[in-house]
Scaffold this active site. Structure first.
Site, PDB file in Angstrom:
ATOM      1  N   GLN A  85     -14.855  -8.393  11.314  1.00 14.71           N
ATOM      2  CA  GLN A  85     -14.535  -6.912  12.744  1.00 14.71           C
ATOM      3  C   GLN A  85     -15.291  -5.715  11.413  1.00 14.71           C
ATOM      4  OE1 GLN A  85     -10.261  -6.980  13.614  1.00 14.71           O
ATOM      5  NE2 GLN A  85     -10.332  -8.201  14.779  1.00 14.71           N
ATOM      6  N   HIS A 147      -8.668  -6.674  11.461  1.00 15.50           N
ATOM      7  CA  HIS A 147      -8.108  -5.495  11.286  1.00 15.50           C
ATOM      8  C   HIS A 147      -8.039  -3.881  10.380  1.00 15.50           C
ATOM      9  CE1 HIS A 147      -4.907  -7.924  13.991  1.00 15.50           C
ATOM     10  NE2 HIS A 147      -5.654  -7.840  14.057  1.00 15.50           N
ATOM     11  N   GLU A 240      -0.619  -0.550  22.928  1.00 12.35           N
ATOM     12  CA  GLU A 240       0.090   0.350  23.313  1.00 12.35           C
ATOM     13  C   GLU A 240      -0.767   2.223  23.289  1.00 12.35           C
ATOM     14  OE1 GLU A 240       3.758  -0.952  20.821  1.00 12.35           O
ATOM     15  OE2 GLU A 240       2.861   0.509  19.833  1.00 12.35           O
ATOM     16  N   TYR A 250       6.804   3.938  14.739  1.00 14.47           N
ATOM     17  CA  TYR A 250       6.175   2.929  15.807  1.00 14.47           C
ATOM     18  C   TYR A 250       6.092   1.249  15.850  1.00 14.47           C
ATOM     19  CZ  TYR A 250       4.652   7.266  16.495  1.00 14.47           C
ATOM     20  OH  TYR A 250       5.120   8.904  16.240  1.00 14.47           O
ATOM     21  N   TYR A 261      -0.636 -15.326  19.589  1.00 17.82           N
ATOM     22  CA  TYR A 261      -1.731 -16.134  20.794  1.00 17.82           C
ATOM     23  C   TYR A 261      -1.505 -17.170  21.128  1.00 17.82           C
ATOM     24  CZ  TYR A 261      -4.294 -12.079  19.116  1.00 17.82           C
ATOM     25  OH  TYR A 261      -5.285 -10.324  19.336  1.00 17.82           O
TER      26      TYR A 261
END
Length: 369
Positions: A85, A147, A240, A250, A261
């Site tokens: 990514q 990520h 979120e 958080y 998943y």
């Protein structure tokens, strides 16, 4: 040129090919195709002269002149690598860009023991970044290709916020000795900002502003309300929207609305003492990317609302806000069946959207009237 190929030469068009009308509640708008054939674009920043900078994950920073329908590939960008990514990611201008010409970029950096998210800065001089310097290499090194984050935002004090994902290891998000799963607050030079909540805490990295994040790919500072908004990917469900405050936790992965998943449980808790609750969440997951607060004049009813792109659900979401409280959501652009990577409000008050992929587009949304 690292990733920008010849098909883009055929695709630079100003308001070309397709104009449609969509509806979001009572607001009808037209969708204009501004650019085509972009190669995995990731982010954009509007220049004071009316131009546009666009990052491509493959490594190119494009300097686009929308009026002349021309572009250059900016030289002098940091050495980024495409890894899963990761690649060349966010771009933002310094608040005093008119005088210092500083451009900030986040990118995936190769390290001896893996990959991390890094921050660089250079001066834009024509079609070149000069004096480009890496300001921060995050302590978030991993061989994983997942990520990386990574979004940037300046507040009205000139401090820079940078998001970093948990790098595929959810334990990182609660570990204050890692930058992974965090929002960092930095000076313009990439140092820990004065007044950071963990600046003087032993065993904590001083750059950390908030923690307990999974993979934040949306970040925007609203100078009108002086609020910092963030959204992040959940796992299966549990994306979120959060109002970010200094030192707050958080919750990831201790508290989540999401599932594994494969369907298993990550946490039985959706709230807990000492953990901030999301202002809004999506279940099932829309896979959000890119976010803006609308403060333009073209859509008066949207002022103060959050605009969020969605990769998986291929839509633009408008989260209607009443101060810091989310009221409802309206969705548009589903008919285009395009993954949306970024969304920004232009200087003209129009909404600009980058789609995702190897034949991506820049779209402009304006009132149908």
């Amino acid at each position: 040129m690292k990733g920008f190929v010849s098909r883009a030469l055929r695709g630079l068009m100003l308001i070309a090919l397709l104009t449609t009308q969509s509806a979001a509640g009572a607001d009808k708008f037209k969708v204009e195709t501004v650019l085509q054939y972009l190669d995995q674009p990731w982010s954009m920043a509007f220049l004071p002269d009316g131009g546009l900078l666009v990052t491509q994950k493959t490594g190119d920073l494009l300097h686009i002149n929308l009026k002349q329908q021309s572009f250059t590939v900016v030289k002098g960008t940091p050495e980024s690598v495409v890894h899963g990514q990761g690649g060349l990611l966010d771009v933002i201008l310094h608040p005093d860009f008119d005088t210092n010409h500083w451009v900030y970029l986040t990118f995936t950096q190769k390290k001896p023991d893996g990959y991390t998210t890094a921050l660089a800065r250079g001066q834009l001089q024509g079609d070149k970044l000069t004096g480009t310097k890496v300001l921060l290499s995050a302590r978030a090194v991993s061989s994983e290709g997942r990520h990386f984050g990574s979004r940037l935002a300046f507040d009205d004090q000139g401090l820079l916020y940078m998001t970093i994902g948990d790098r595929g290891d959810r334990r990182n998000a609660q570990n204050l000795q890692s930058h992974a799963g965090k929002v960092l607050r930095l000076t313009e030079d990439g140092a820990a900002a004065p007044g950071n909540p963990f600046l003087n805490r032993a065993g904590a990295l001083p750059e950390i502003f908030s923690y307990g994040h999974r993979n934040p790919q949306g970040l925007t500072y609203d100078s009108v309300s002086q609020r910092l908004w963030l959204h992040e990917h959940g796992p299966k469900g549990g994306d979120e929207v959060n109002l970010i405050q200094a030192g707050k936790n958080y919750g990831w992965p201790l508290v989540t609305y999401g599932k594994e998943y494969w369907g298993g449980t990550i946490s039985e808790q959706t709230e807990a003492p000492g953990v901030e609750k999301p202002v809004w969440y999506w279940d099932p997951s829309i896979a959000p990317s890119g976010m803006a607060v609308y403060r333009g004049d073209m859509f008066p009813r949207w002022r103060g609302d959050l605009l969020v792109g969605a990769l998986k659900f291929q839509l633009l979401a408008r989260v209607e806000m009443n101060e810091a409280r989310a009221q409802k959501e309206e969705r548009s652009l589903q008919e285009r069946k395009s993954r949306i990577r970024d969304v920004r409000v232009g200087p003209d008050g129009a909404v600009y959207v980058l789609t995702d992929g190897s034949n991506a587009e820049l779209l402009r949304l304006s009132p149908a009237d």
